[in-house]
Design an enzyme around this catalytic site. Structure first.
Site, PDB file in Angstrom:
ATOM      1  N   ASP A 165       5.002  13.648   4.189  1.00 27.39           N
ATOM      2  CA  ASP A 165       4.864  13.051   5.519  1.00 27.39           C
ATOM      3  C   ASP A 165       6.148  12.327   5.916  1.00 27.39           C
ATOM      4  OD1 ASP A 165       2.250  13.887   5.542  1.00 27.39           O
ATOM      5  OD2 ASP A 165       1.448  11.965   4.840  1.00 27.39           O
TER       6      ASP A 165
HETATM    7  N1  URA Z   1      -0.199  13.110   0.444  1.00 21.54           N
HETATM    8  C1  URA Z   1      -0.027  12.429   1.619  1.00 21.54           C
HETATM    9  O1  URA Z   1      -0.966  11.858   2.124  1.00 21.54           O
HETATM   10  N2  URA Z   1       1.185  12.412   2.151  1.00 21.54           N
HETATM   11  C2  URA Z   1       2.265  13.004   1.595  1.00 21.54           C
HETATM   12  O2  URA Z   1       3.376  12.932   2.148  1.00 21.54           O
HETATM   13  C3  URA Z   1       2.080  13.697   0.385  1.00 21.54           C
HETATM   14  C4  URA Z   1       0.841  13.731  -0.170  1.00 21.54           C
END
Ligand code: URA
Length: 239
Positions: free
Chosen positions: A104
């Site tokens: 993310d």
């Molecule tokens: N899980 C999440 O919620 N975000 C990420 O960036 C990676 C795994």
């Protein structure tokens, strides 16, 4: 190495585009075994010595980098709105690589950048079950029984998460916060955040530390990258 066309060989080893290589060929700037070659379709094998502007070209079929992804960048090669992880690389690398999987925009940590689609498939496909380890700071108190919920597989509405590992690192009762390490074998959208939500916690910081047996190099600051060693690449290919 398989037999490769000269223009591809030079382009891959220098990072120059095929059209840039074509111009250099026409200008007599490329030699093979000491002879100037002007045509890009000559077939090159391992035993040939290729020089571009006098510099020896070392051919790499694929390239592999480990990036410590910083917050504020999206895991994409290009985007009209946000900064992308590819922008953290110089152009000659950026135009070749893409991120293996997605973190993310507000997640930090280990991201493999490569042009090896086969490896990316292995690392990201849920059927291969490659482990990804995340360190997370949470708002909320994690209790021992939550580990059982994680290992049973959490129903997240559109899918049930595969069994995951929840290690409690620290609890601050006064602040109402926890630090945990979470190991998952798949990478669905916001997966770790949604799993934390399921047990009543909110992720306030997330960092990927490990993919399979490959750990993020602690010497890399967010935004920094380095090429994987041959040994590290071999480890990943065996995951
Ligand atoms: N899980 C999440 O919620 N975000 C990420 O960036 C990676 C795994």
């Amino acid at each position: 190495m398989n037999i490769v066309r000269l223009d591809k060989y030079v382009s891959h080893s220098t990072g120059l585009s095929r059209s840039e290589v074509k111009k250099l060929l026409l200008c007599g700037q490329i030699t093979v075994n000491g002879s100037v070659i002007k045509s890009g379709d000559m077939k090159i094998s391992e035993s040939d010595s290729v020089l571009c502007r006098g510099k020896l070209c070392i051919y790499k079929k694929n390239v592999y980098y480990m990036l410590n992804k910083p917050q504020g960048y999206i895991s994409a090669t290009e985007d009209g709105l946000h900064k992308t992880v590819n922008e953290l690389f110089p152009e000659e690398i950026s135009k070749r690589v893409f991120p293996s999987g997605r973190l993310d925009i507000d997640t930090e940590g280990l991201l493999i950048m490569t042009d090896d689609g086969e490896l990316v498939h292995r690392l990201t496909s849920p059927s291969h079950g490659v482990k990804k380890v995340y360190y997370a700071k949470l708002e909320g108190i994690v209790r021992a029984e939550h580990a059982d919920i994680f290992s049973a597989g959490i129903p997240l509405g559109d899918f049930t998460a595969k069994p995951a590992l929840l290690d409690i690192l620290s609890i601050d009762d006064k602040a109402g916060t926890s630090e945990v390490r979470i190991t998952v074998t798949e990478g669905k959208f916001h997966q770790v955040k949604r799993m934390a939500e399921y047990i009543g916690c909110k992720v306030t910081y997330l960092k990927r530390e490990k993919i399979g047996s490959l750990c993020l190099d602690e010497a890399l600051e967010p935004g920094e990258y380095r090429e994987l060693t041959e040994q590290e690449t071999d480890i990943l290919k065996k995951e």
